[in-house]
Design an enzyme around this catalytic site. Structure first.
Site, PDB file in Angstrom:
ATOM      1  N   MET A  33       1.281  10.848  -0.918  1.00 36.70           N
ATOM      2  CA  MET A  33       2.670  10.978  -2.075  1.00 36.70           C
ATOM      3  C   MET A  33       3.203  10.125  -2.467  1.00 36.70           C
ATOM      4  O   MET A  33       4.459   9.839  -3.186  1.00 36.70           O
ATOM      5  CB  MET A  33       4.234  11.642  -0.859  1.00 36.70           C
ATOM      6  CG  MET A  33       3.497  13.073   0.510  1.00 36.70           C
ATOM      7  SD  MET A  33       4.919  14.059   0.342  1.00 36.70           S
ATOM      8  CE  MET A  33       5.542  12.369   1.504  1.00 36.70           C
ATOM      9  N   HIS A  40      -2.201   4.363   3.278  1.00 33.72           N
ATOM     10  CA  HIS A  40      -2.953   5.070   2.224  1.00 33.72           C
ATOM     11  C   HIS A  40      -4.461   4.031   1.394  1.00 33.72           C
ATOM     12  O   HIS A  40      -5.283   4.413   1.305  1.00 33.72           O
ATOM     13  CB  HIS A  40      -2.447   4.897   1.048  1.00 33.72           C
ATOM     14  CG  HIS A  40      -0.951   5.234   1.301  1.00 33.72           C
ATOM     15  ND1 HIS A  40       0.116   4.829   0.878  1.00 33.72           N
ATOM     16  CD2 HIS A  40      -0.983   6.684   1.648  1.00 33.72           C
ATOM     17  CE1 HIS A  40       1.871   5.861   1.194  1.00 33.72           C
ATOM     18  NE2 HIS A  40       0.410   6.508   1.407  1.00 33.72           N
TER      19      HIS A  40
HETATM   20  P1  AMP Z   1       2.117  10.203   2.619  1.00 27.88           P
HETATM   21  O1  AMP Z   1       1.414   9.464   1.410  1.00 27.88           O
HETATM   22  O2  AMP Z   1       2.748   9.390   3.411  1.00 27.88           O
HETATM   23  O3  AMP Z   1       1.934  12.063   2.933  1.00 27.88           O
HETATM   24  O4  AMP Z   1       0.364   9.911   3.218  1.00 27.88           O
HETATM   25  C1  AMP Z   1      -0.444   9.938   2.625  1.00 27.88           C
HETATM   26  C2  AMP Z   1      -2.257   9.852   3.353  1.00 27.88           C
HETATM   27  O5  AMP Z   1      -2.341   8.460   4.299  1.00 27.88           O
HETATM   28  C3  AMP Z   1      -1.575  10.696   4.792  1.00 27.88           C
HETATM   29  O6  AMP Z   1      -3.223  10.911   5.561  1.00 27.88           O
HETATM   30  C4  AMP Z   1      -1.365   9.580   5.820  1.00 27.88           C
HETATM   31  O7  AMP Z   1      -1.464   9.465   7.385  1.00 27.88           O
HETATM   32  C5  AMP Z   1      -1.829   8.207   5.160  1.00 27.88           C
HETATM   33  N1  AMP Z   1      -1.500   7.477   5.852  1.00 27.88           N
HETATM   34  C6  AMP Z   1       0.244   7.220   5.774  1.00 27.88           C
HETATM   35  N2  AMP Z   1       0.446   5.883   6.539  1.00 27.88           N
HETATM   36  C7  AMP Z   1      -0.221   4.834   7.342  1.00 27.88           C
HETATM   37  C8  AMP Z   1      -0.869   4.816   7.683  1.00 27.88           C
HETATM   38  N3  AMP Z   1      -0.091   3.508   8.248  1.00 27.88           N
HETATM   39  N4  AMP Z   1      -2.295   4.052   8.121  1.00 27.88           N
HETATM   40  C9  AMP Z   1      -3.431   5.137   8.009  1.00 27.88           C
HETATM   41  N5  AMP Z   1      -2.705   6.059   7.401  1.00 27.88           N
HETATM   42  C10 AMP Z   1      -1.981   6.312   6.901  1.00 27.88           C
END
Ligand code: AMP
Length: 289
Positions: A33, A40
């Protein structure tokens, strides 16, 4: 460094992905997102290592936010995201708007039962319908061989694996470890909402997960005891915190484990709290003999 291609349209992305596949390229896909951080980037790096082409999607999906949640205020910064992707030599950014993703008469949704009504799904009913639907759409648009998700969102990982298995989606799901701040706080785009003091206090979340893990591995049998020790530690360190859930479950069906001595296998301890206005989730996953 070659510029990344930014694709806004669904059909254009599909044509590119089809062409890449026909050219024998292996496509790795990282759905996000946006407001990218090192969590990420760890997914992107892994995708880069394992594939010929990496596609990152940046899309704040409205259908996975409930009324009253932070869809409008969710942090966004495309220019910064673009630069970060460029540094990682991402090949394509898929960056659609809502009309591209949800055409006028959109009426199909993916509803996964059982696991989506627990934990996050209990607090955020309907959230995983939005997640599963958009992820399946993104898979159909970017046509990846492998897709990369973070363990940070443990339940999301389980839901996506279920989706792929149940609907025979031809994508390999790779789960990457949670990336943390030095103090243990899991990296999250939403951490930008936290004051410095809240960030400092919130490091207790990971400490409490580690406490829960060590109590389990030391042989404590009653889950209630573990939950109350974790809860107390959190309350002592984050003034006014609202604990939405702390749960000790398996890592497939998310069933509560009540008697730990009778259990062997993967244990997931997960939690969600609200500090002031910010909602934080975190988890720890380990094997118990
Ligand atoms: P988001 O943008 O928050 O929807 O996250 C996109 C992807 O990045 C999802 O698969 C999340 O689980 C992963 N993600 C977000 N924060 C972390 C983190 N601290 N460590 C590893 N992966 C993450």
């Amino acid at each position: 460094m070659p510029d990344i291609k930014v694709i806004n349209e669904v059909e254009a992305m599909q044509e590119i992905s089809e062409f890449l596949r026909l050219s024998g390229k292996k496509i790795g896909f990282v759905p996000t997102m946006g407001y990218l951080h090192s969590g990420h980037l760890s997914l992107i790096k892994k995708a880069k290592e394992e594939n010929d082409i990496v596609i990152v999607s940046i899309y704040v999906n409205p259908t996975q936010f409930l009324k009253g949640e932070d869809f409008e205020t969710y942090p966004r910064n495309f220019e910064a995201d673009y630069e970060l992707c460029k540094n990682e030599s991402v090949d394509y950014i898929f960056y659609p708007d809502n009309l591209q993703m949800y055409k006028r008469n959109h009426m199909t949704n993916v509803m996964i039962s059982n696991i989506t009504t627990k934990l996050e799904g209990e607090i955020r009913p309907g959230h995983f319908i939005g997640v599963a639907t958009v992820v399946l759409k993104l898979f159909n648009i970017t046509k990846p061989h492998s897709a990369y998700f973070g363990q940070k969102d443990a339940q999301q990982c389980i839901v996506i694996k279920r989706l792929v298995e149940d609907l025979n989606v031809d994508v390999k799901i790779e789960i990457c470890e949670t990336v943390r701040e030095e103090n243990g706080l899991a990296k999250s785009s939403r951490n930008v909402y936290l004051s410095d003091e809240e960030k400092e206090n919130s490091k207790v979340l990971f400490r409490s997960l580690e406490l829960g893990k060590s109590l389990i591995l030391e042989g404590v049998n009653e889950t209630d005891k573990i939950l109350s020790e974790m809860g107390n530690l959190i309350k002592q360190n984050i003034p006014g915190v609202e604990i939405q859930y702390i749960a000790v479950t398996d890592n497939e069906l998310l069933n509560n484990i009540n008697e730990l001595n009778n259990y062997t296998g993967n244990v997931l301890i997960s939690l969600a709290v609200k500090t002031n206005k910010t909602r934080l989730i975190d988890n720890i996953l380990f094997y118990k003999n």
